[in-house]
Design an enzyme around this catalytic site. Sequence first.
Site, PDB file in Angstrom:
ATOM      1  N   GLU A   1     -17.281 -46.175  -9.363  1.00  9.83           N
ATOM      2  CA  GLU A   1     -16.679 -44.895  -9.004  1.00  9.83           C
ATOM      3  C   GLU A   1     -15.213 -44.887  -9.433  1.00  9.83           C
ATOM      4  O   GLU A   1     -14.510 -45.851  -9.164  1.00  9.83           O
ATOM      5  CB  GLU A   1     -16.749 -44.637  -7.496  1.00  9.83           C
ATOM      6  CG  GLU A   1     -16.181 -43.262  -7.150  1.00  9.83           C
ATOM      7  CD  GLU A   1     -16.219 -42.926  -5.660  1.00  9.83           C
ATOM      8  OE1 GLU A   1     -16.577 -43.780  -4.846  1.00  9.83           O
ATOM      9  OE2 GLU A   1     -15.877 -41.786  -5.340  1.00  9.83           O
TER      10      GLU A   1
ATOM     11  N   GLU B   1     -18.466 -46.534   4.929  1.00 11.46           N
ATOM     12  CA  GLU B   1     -19.345 -46.766   3.770  1.00 11.46           C
ATOM     13  C   GLU B   1     -20.796 -46.526   4.150  1.00 11.46           C
ATOM     14  O   GLU B   1     -21.563 -45.956   3.382  1.00 11.46           O
ATOM     15  CB  GLU B   1     -19.165 -48.178   3.207  1.00 11.46           C
ATOM     16  CG  GLU B   1     -17.720 -48.548   2.849  1.00 11.46           C
ATOM     17  CD  GLU B   1     -16.999 -47.525   2.001  1.00 11.46           C
ATOM     18  OE1 GLU B   1     -17.653 -46.835   1.195  1.00 11.46           O
ATOM     19  OE2 GLU B   1     -15.765 -47.393   2.142  1.00 11.46           O
TER      20      GLU B   1
ATOM     21  N   HIS C   1     -21.618 -42.871   4.203  1.00 14.06           N
ATOM     22  CA  HIS C   1     -21.767 -42.284   2.871  1.00 14.06           C
ATOM     23  C   HIS C   1     -23.235 -42.241   2.434  1.00 14.06           C
ATOM     24  O   HIS C   1     -23.588 -41.468   1.548  1.00 14.06           O
ATOM     25  CB  HIS C   1     -20.991 -43.099   1.830  1.00 14.06           C
ATOM     26  CG  HIS C   1     -19.579 -42.637   1.584  1.00 14.06           C
ATOM     27  ND1 HIS C   1     -19.236 -41.311   1.423  1.00 14.06           N
ATOM     28  CD2 HIS C   1     -18.422 -43.336   1.442  1.00 14.06           C
ATOM     29  CE1 HIS C   1     -17.929 -41.223   1.188  1.00 14.06           C
ATOM     30  NE2 HIS C   1     -17.405 -42.434   1.200  1.00 14.06           N
TER      31      HIS C   1
ATOM     32  N   GLU D   1     -15.575 -37.375   0.745  1.00 14.10           N
ATOM     33  CA  GLU D   1     -14.582 -38.251   1.377  1.00 14.10           C
ATOM     34  C   GLU D   1     -13.979 -37.642   2.648  1.00 14.10           C
ATOM     35  O   GLU D   1     -13.883 -38.315   3.677  1.00 14.10           O
ATOM     36  CB  GLU D   1     -13.483 -38.647   0.387  1.00 14.10           C
ATOM     37  CG  GLU D   1     -13.982 -39.498  -0.791  1.00 14.10           C
ATOM     38  CD  GLU D   1     -14.704 -40.769  -0.360  1.00 14.10           C
ATOM     39  OE1 GLU D   1     -14.605 -41.173   0.815  1.00 14.10           O
ATOM     40  OE2 GLU D   1     -15.406 -41.369  -1.212  1.00 14.10           O
TER      41      GLU D   1
END
Length: 865
Positions: free
Chosen positions: A131, A308, A311, A330
């Site tokens: 990313e 994380e 996500h 985000e």
Amino acid sequence: MNSSDISSKVHRLEDYAPPVWTTPEIALRFDLDIERTLVRAEYKVHFNEIGFVPELPSLFLNGVSLHLISVRVNGLLCEPNQYRITSLGLELFKPPAKDFTLLIENSISPKSNTALEGLYHSGKMLCTQNEPEGFRKIIYCIDRPDNLSIFTVTLCGDQSSYPILLSNGNLISTRVLENGKHEAVWFDPFPKPSYLFALVAGNLAHVSDRFVTSSGRAIELRIFVDEKNIEKTEFAMTSLKEAMRWDEETFGLEYDLDLFMIVAVDDFNMGAMENKGLNLFNSKLVLADKKSATDETFESILGVVAHEYFHNWTGNRVTLRNWFNLTLKEGLTVFRDQWFTEDKTDASVKRIADVLFLKEHQFAEDAGPISHPILPKFYVEMNNFYTVTVYEKGAEVIRMLSLLIGRETFKKGLSHYLKEYDGQGVTYEEFISAMEFVSKKNLDLFRNWYHRKGTPNFKINEIWNDTTGDYSLEFIDMDAEALSLSFPMSVALFTEEGKIKHEEILEVKGKSFQRNWKNFSSKPIISLQRSFSAPIKIHIDRNIREYSFLAKYESEGVSRFFALQEVIFETLRKQFQNDSPGATLDLFSILDEIFREKEKIAKDFLSYLLNVPSLTQIADVLKCYDYEIIFSLREKLISLIAMRYQDQFQALYDENSETIPIQSRLEIGKRRLKNLSLSYLLHIGNIRDEMSEKALIQQRNAKHMSEELSSLRFLCEGEGSNRERSVADFYEKWKADPLVLDYWFSAQVSYGKNARERAESLSKLPEFRFENPNRVRALLGAFARNPRSFHHLDGSGYLFMGAALEKLNYINPQIAANLGKLFQSIRLQPEKPKEIAKLEIERLLKIKDLSNDLEEVLSKILKGL
Ligand code: TRP
Ligand code: ZN
């Protein structure tokens, strides 16, 4: 077109078009070797019909610094005239059909990859970071988040160097090959963009655990680390399980694969990365035990492990249409991890910490040359947009939405959004419309938060009618030109006796907005921005008495804390203006009260209440950026408080000196109070030496890193005779643990006006390596955040950082650019040092092979001067 001209490298939101070609399936094969890894990708390529096309357009694949071996279309080897290679990628001229297979082979060198993007090595381990645009450094590919593919990955490597071979999804098969090699095949059933692909190869140990989901599926959890760190994984594992449970209980979201893995990596550009089923973490956000990690590190681990993991739904299952929409995943995921940590720790303390961070870092970014909306409209290097604005202000925007429609409706909206767009790349618009759909609320004005940059300033007027008992609040957007907004304003109206007469969450809309209340027998005292309900600055005429009142009676912790901060700022302002002897009267009367009832206040919260704001916050409030003046003001106030409450601090220090080294609210609170008391006591002239001996003893006898490190920090800050002993002891004890050594580097350069000399000699130690981002941040990041030294009037701080940026430009452009951002505050400095900084930036902008990353940041800062 001149490729060195920065304007030709700009990506614009308005130019976004859906991909013409996509790759719905990818089979990858890696022959892993640190010097030269062979990569082979077999793509199913698909043409996306958009109306009638007379002729198929050529196919462009991104690719950077790759060594091409061969290209095959439908199995046939291509001649060099069938394609073209540029510095940006490969163009295949005449694709044979709307659907075909493409096979590409190339090689790469992980060993020479110090940028830590693509496939690189950290120590002996091989790993990836893709990313946002790292996959193009591995293989030619359609490297954009709206191209989703199903990945099958074959990893082949030396059995002794790489006994562990990991990738996303499920392990399908393994086999042993001749010549000491072995092979593992991984398959991820969920379509994903290339930025979520990951692999890890190395000699790693792991711990494992099991999580049974609410629907009864057993998930295998594994954390991979260096053998020597196996004892430091327990807290991360517990955090993971708590996050998994919380996401089920709060949002009904279950994990979707049978295996979830975390790997700790020592050389890592940021905090952590949410690769599907295989999260990669900066080791400092996985490894912790009480001896070596502070309470703050433990709390970061809890938050980032959750972040994380979260996500997996907000980012992975539903991903981004383009990078402009980064905040869609985000901002939302930060909001989710903040909410989680609020639930798991102390909600007001966590919120205070988050708001302080927002004000100190995001407000500063929004006021300076790199200000941008949470949805940036253009970028040169996407890596430069992983900012506090996109993340933290983005999270505030989602929080506001949850306040406007209520948390229960918000949960419904999130479920609706995830169901509706599962397996797709979408934009903030799909998210907002989902929230509109479930709440039946028009969010048009709210949408402007995605487009308006800068912190909005609102003037607030109180209108009180003594005869009718009517009370009104008027809100005026001080920027008449900017886009109109709507936002929640949480208020409470207090009676003079300190009781809440009324509380509500207003929805403030547009350029000017008014709300009236009736039937008050006397003018109510208003508490605004409760729980910091919107990321705005408010301007209201009110006196210190009202803030003192709120600091005493406000029951909502965040507002109480900020009311007390206002009293402190007011005190500092008085001292700054004329040093009046009565300046501390109001403050002391509140502190008297706080000390009187201290048993009723949670220890952790109390430690926040008693904290004097940082140098940068004070400078910002007083609009004075001479940090020597700010420093003496702050020191003076701390000493005055310390002397008046010496007995109380002494008692707090003694009462809390025996702490149990565990991560409970009580013990964390005790440690914070004890350290806070120690730092006040160190500010009292006649007992300073005695206290400094105590600090040294605390360091030696510490059972928890929070005790040990506080001593080191205070003794470094005090610059007294025990400084060197403290520094030497700490080093001797911890020289073999790089994560602890990072604290040691930071502590030595975080204080004082002469940190530059120390930073320079520390940078020459063999332990300092420009290749390790944690070490670079620990030394150079900490130095540049020490305003007295970075902004030293002789300009030496700027030249030191400039020289470091030049080195970093060639080693790790992303880290160089991130540190380069710290120059944004030079605009506030006096002409002479500013001129030195300016010349240094101009020099850097002319160096050979300047990266896009650093160029974009520095040229914006230069333009803003
Ligand atoms: N997506 C990551 C997160 O917020 C952040 C990230 C972006 C990152 N680029 C990175 C992490 C590079 C490490 C390295 O969770
Ligand atoms: Zn994230």
